[in-house]
Motif scaffolding. Structure first.
Motif, PDB file in Angstrom:
ATOM      1  N   HIS A 146      -5.166   9.835   2.502  1.00 50.74           N
ATOM      2  CA  HIS A 146      -6.551   9.441   2.808  1.00 50.74           C
ATOM      3  C   HIS A 146      -6.725   8.825   4.195  1.00 50.74           C
ATOM      4  O   HIS A 146      -7.847   8.678   4.666  1.00 50.74           O
ATOM      5  N   LEU A 185      -9.122  -0.611  -0.906  1.00 53.44           N
ATOM      6  CA  LEU A 185      -8.889  -1.121  -2.262  1.00 53.44           C
ATOM      7  C   LEU A 185      -7.431  -1.539  -2.457  1.00 53.44           C
ATOM      8  O   LEU A 185      -7.149  -2.593  -3.029  1.00 53.44           O
ATOM      9  N   ALA A 186      -6.500  -0.712  -1.949  1.00 53.08           N
ATOM     10  CA  ALA A 186      -5.082  -1.040  -2.093  1.00 53.08           C
ATOM     11  C   ALA A 186      -4.732  -2.310  -1.320  1.00 53.08           C
ATOM     12  O   ALA A 186      -3.923  -3.129  -1.769  1.00 53.08           O
ATOM     13  N   LEU A 199      -0.530   7.227  -0.128  1.00 51.57           N
ATOM     14  CA  LEU A 199      -1.981   7.007  -0.081  1.00 51.57           C
ATOM     15  C   LEU A 199      -2.480   7.035   1.372  1.00 51.57           C
ATOM     16  O   LEU A 199      -3.492   7.659   1.694  1.00 51.57           O
ATOM     17  N   SER A 254      -9.976   4.251   4.883  1.00 51.64           N
ATOM     18  CA  SER A 254     -10.470   4.991   3.721  1.00 51.64           C
ATOM     19  C   SER A 254     -10.741   3.999   2.607  1.00 51.64           C
ATOM     20  O   SER A 254     -10.259   2.856   2.625  1.00 51.64           O
ATOM     21  N   ARG A 255     -11.537   4.457   1.644  1.00 48.69           N
ATOM     22  CA  ARG A 255     -11.844   3.640   0.482  1.00 48.69           C
ATOM     23  C   ARG A 255     -10.568   3.269  -0.295  1.00 48.69           C
ATOM     24  O   ARG A 255     -10.351   2.092  -0.592  1.00 48.69           O
ATOM     25  N   PRO A 256      -9.679   4.264  -0.591  1.00 47.20           N
ATOM     26  CA  PRO A 256      -8.463   3.897  -1.328  1.00 47.20           C
ATOM     27  C   PRO A 256      -7.594   2.889  -0.573  1.00 47.20           C
ATOM     28  O   PRO A 256      -7.013   1.985  -1.183  1.00 47.20           O
ATOM     29  N   ALA A 257      -7.530   2.995   0.767  1.00 45.17           N
ATOM     30  CA  ALA A 257      -6.701   2.079   1.540  1.00 45.17           C
ATOM     31  C   ALA A 257      -7.271   0.659   1.455  1.00 45.17           C
ATOM     32  O   ALA A 257      -6.532  -0.315   1.266  1.00 45.17           O
ATOM     33  N   CYS A 263     -15.698  -1.451  -3.613  1.00 42.49           N
ATOM     34  CA  CYS A 263     -15.509  -1.127  -2.202  1.00 42.49           C
ATOM     35  C   CYS A 263     -16.816  -0.585  -1.660  1.00 42.49           C
ATOM     36  O   CYS A 263     -17.475   0.231  -2.319  1.00 42.49           O
ATOM     37  N   VAL A 269       0.878  -1.173   0.000  1.00 45.34           N
ATOM     38  CA  VAL A 269       0.000   0.000   0.000  1.00 45.34           C
ATOM     39  C   VAL A 269       0.917   1.226   0.000  1.00 45.34           C
ATOM     40  O   VAL A 269       1.783   1.333   0.860  1.00 45.34           O
ATOM     41  N   TYR A 271     -14.648   0.054   5.791  1.00 44.65           N
ATOM     42  CA  TYR A 271     -14.593  -0.111   4.334  1.00 44.65           C
ATOM     43  C   TYR A 271     -14.219  -1.552   4.018  1.00 44.65           C
ATOM     44  O   TYR A 271     -13.260  -2.083   4.588  1.00 44.65           O
ATOM     45  N   LYS A 311      -6.084  -5.269  -3.346  1.00 40.06           N
ATOM     46  CA  LYS A 311      -5.241  -5.507  -4.525  1.00 40.06           C
ATOM     47  C   LYS A 311      -3.883  -6.067  -4.117  1.00 40.06           C
ATOM     48  O   LYS A 311      -3.342  -6.974  -4.766  1.00 40.06           O
TER      49      LYS A 311
END
Lengths: 446, 446
Positions: free
Chosen positions: B362, B371-372, B358, B366-369, B419, B354, B408, B375
């Protein structure tokens, strides 16, 4: 004192958690639940249970059946059992209406039923739901209210099927008793118990000073702990009704609460401490914490925090359950760095640097594998201690040499490493839970 | 039918799991538990409860109080309540002795008490413990045995404190009834229920063919499911006593069992299927499985196995609980590759790649965290799907923008990523459990 639980679902598979909770809370103010009884949502059966309860007990607590729907019949049954009519309370109705307004919902007409109160009863506020509770003191409450019917001349709700004379009889016997109607859902019942029921009961029946101690045990079979501490519990609780115990045993863990009342606070504390010492002596190493020093993962966490030590775990058969238990503690990020669920052998090799040759020679379920996992995760996370767990949780995968239930648990620091083999019984779930408890038990001793 | 639970511990905090289990098993043969009652290990109270039970019910099941110690008083209480003397059974005594011999333990003298049987009762074998059960058919069993006392002339155990005439009264009323004494520990009670009690009850009361269906729900609040399916349950169970429901609801999960008896097996199956369809329709997407397609982690696992897909999870706030649930399923190594508990931000960066920037921009919740994380773990484990969970489980750590309960959950495959944000209520434990359920609920739909 009796608790009557109303609710067909409780006789159709739903787990009743009220009895455990309410009895523990009663013990905290020195009162014992003498009996518990669960009945269906059917008017004659609830009424019969309440009549029987009022005949035999000083305090009758009832939970459930106060909702707005057709099968919520506790109010009507209480009216039958006590011979007291239900009156519509306008202020209560307005309160219920206001609750719906605040939640921006239209009030269904059925909720009006919740505004009916037994004659002479005090209504108990429900901050978590719409159904108010009711507290009926059968001694001090007025028997006749201006304008109400003459109750001595006959019950207002006399219906066929009730033995003649039953209500008048019940009336005389009920004198000086308490009937409390409480909601069924725990999130409504528990706060009402704390805010309205326990204080009132304490005022009526409470006497003297009180002290309490809570003891927690792990690591030997539940029945063995039970055997060891039971004689003390029986001796003490038979010697004095001022000493109360509650016990909660579940999957190898035992919680024991000791409540003592005495003339002075100092005496109560001394007695609680004396009994606590005797129990701890009898339980030996199985005792792991007192009062707020529990659950086990918190005891482990406190120990690690105190020593400024950190922790990382690698799990195979427990599949994340140990990490989950450790991180169940608020603030566990202070000492818990990282967890790793290496189910596949390739993950053990890639993530934990367990040598492939070692897995080939000894197998994934082995003492060397557990030790390598503990050392691998410790190194990777740069933690003070690493834990490795590998075993056969079943139901498949067992062999004669490595049967279902065999679990290796290893602990490794920079300078020390230990590994223990366990043979757990029970199904997959029980084996996994016992393995996690055993790992926590090892961690509290490092 | 009534279940009388004997055991002071059940009125002092210990959770009673008998009622839930026994009622579900009774429903499986078409019988309903009408009432349940729990009493202390005290002779007069047990005897009073049994007398009341025998007066009001056709079948009286009693669990607990058959052990060898001084507070195991169910045998004596049953003798008082039925007016039947207890006789020492030499064959039973020898069996108990043999059990100890096989286990290579000396038999404590107190265990001889377990060889006493109610006159006319049949003893029920206990393969998991020493205490035999007892089955007393109050109609068919002989009232007088050669050499026994004349029971009509008076009870053999008459002690002070019992209302005069009570036993004789009870006797007449008891005619044609069944009293079964069963051991308290689940590992002894449950097998005896299956091998001895249910077959006998089925023989006496069972009629016609039977069918059963089990439905499982998740994903909307428990009360919402309850609201939706309750009208159907009430309509059906009021329309016919040949249709039985048991419901077990716990933390957002609801299990519903439907039992139908009918003249033919085909009719029973048809009715069960009709009701099952109605319930599923009412519950909508909340229904996730029927019969053996449960629990939720098994439904997810079956789906992944069918699609030859694999799975890896990265957890922050749930701390390994999702991995633990997924690996609770036997054979989960077929699709579950790896789990990762990245509690610290450094672990998220090091283990899941991650980007630090990021997390700075955020935040870890958080949403980006999420998702990362999903992934990152997918790539690392080379899995078909990766799951990332990050949130504020509390009690601390909440802010106005990111309050306690915000979680999330992200799912990522090679070509897709989603997400969802959740706002869970309850304490830390409830928030964590609800987050895991939500993740499983997402996984069953991919």
């Amino acid at each position: 004192m009796i608790l009557v639980c109303v609710g067909s679902e409780l006789l159709r598979g739903k787990l009743n958690t009220h009895v455990s909770h309410v009895s523990r809370r009663l013990a905290s103010i020195g009162l014992e639940m003498n009996e518990e009884c669960t009945v269906h949502d059917r008017l004659p059966e609830i009424a019969a249970a309440l009549r029987r309860a009022l005949e035999n007990f000083q305090v009758v607590l009832v939970s459930g059946g106060l909702g707005p729907t057709f099968d919520d019949l506790t109010r009507e049954a209480a009216s039958e059992a006590t011979g007291r009519p239900l009156s519509f309370s306008k202020p209560l109705f307005r309160e219920i209406q206001a609750k719906f307004r605040r939640a921006r919902h239209r009030m269904p007409p059925a909720n009006a039923r919740q505004a009916y109160v037994l004659d002479g009863a005090e209504s108990l506020a429900n901050h978590a739901g719409t159904a108010p509770g009711q507290w009926l003191d059968l001694q001090s409450s007025p028997r006749r209210k201006p304008g109400s019917r003459d109750l001595d001349s006959g019950p207002p709700h006399n219906k066929a099927g009730r033995p003649p004379g039953c209500v008048e009889d019940g009336f005389r016997r009920n004198d000086g008793k308490v009937l409390a109607l409480l909601p069924g859902p725990p999130r409504e019942l528990y706060p009402m118990l704390e805010s309205a029921v326990l204080p009132r009961l304490k005022k009526i029946y409470g006497a003297g000073a009180r002290a309490e101690t809570h003891l927690h045990f792990v690591g030997v079979p539940e029945s063995a702990i039970d055997d060891k501490i039971r004689p003390i519990i029986h001796r003490e609780s038979h010697a004095s009704n001022r000493i109360q115990f509650t016990i909660l045993a579940h999957l190898g863990l035992v919680d024991l609460d000791i409540f003592v009342s005495a003339a002075t606070a100092a005496r109560a504390r001394a007695a609680a401490e004396r009994i606590s010492r005797a129990v701890r002596r009898a339980a030996g190493k199985a005792w792991y914490g007192s009062d707020d020093a529990f659950p086990l993962e918190k005891v482990v966490g406190d120990r690690f925090r105190r020593r400024r030590a950190t922790l990382a775990v690698a799990e195979s058969c427990t599949g994340g359950m140990l990490a989950s238990r450790l991180t169940d503690v608020p603030g566990s990020s202070d000492y818990f760095l990282e967890g790793c669920v290496t189910y596949a052998n390739t993950a053990k090799v890639r993530e934990l640097s367990v040598p492939e040759s070692l897995l080939k020679e000894h197998g994934a379920v082995s003492r060397p594998a557990a030790l390598a996992m503990a050392k691998g995760i410790r190194r990777r996370a740069q933690a003070t201690w690493g834990v490795g767990i590998t075993g056969v949780a079943g139901p498949g995968g067992g062999t004669a040499k490595k049967p279902v239930g065999l679990v290796y648990i290893a602990l490794a620091s920079k300078i020390r490493a230990v590994c223990r083999a366990y043979h757990f019984t029970g199904d997959r779930g029980a084996i996994r839970r016992r393995a996690v408890l055993a790992a926590l038990d090892l961690l509290r001793r490092v």
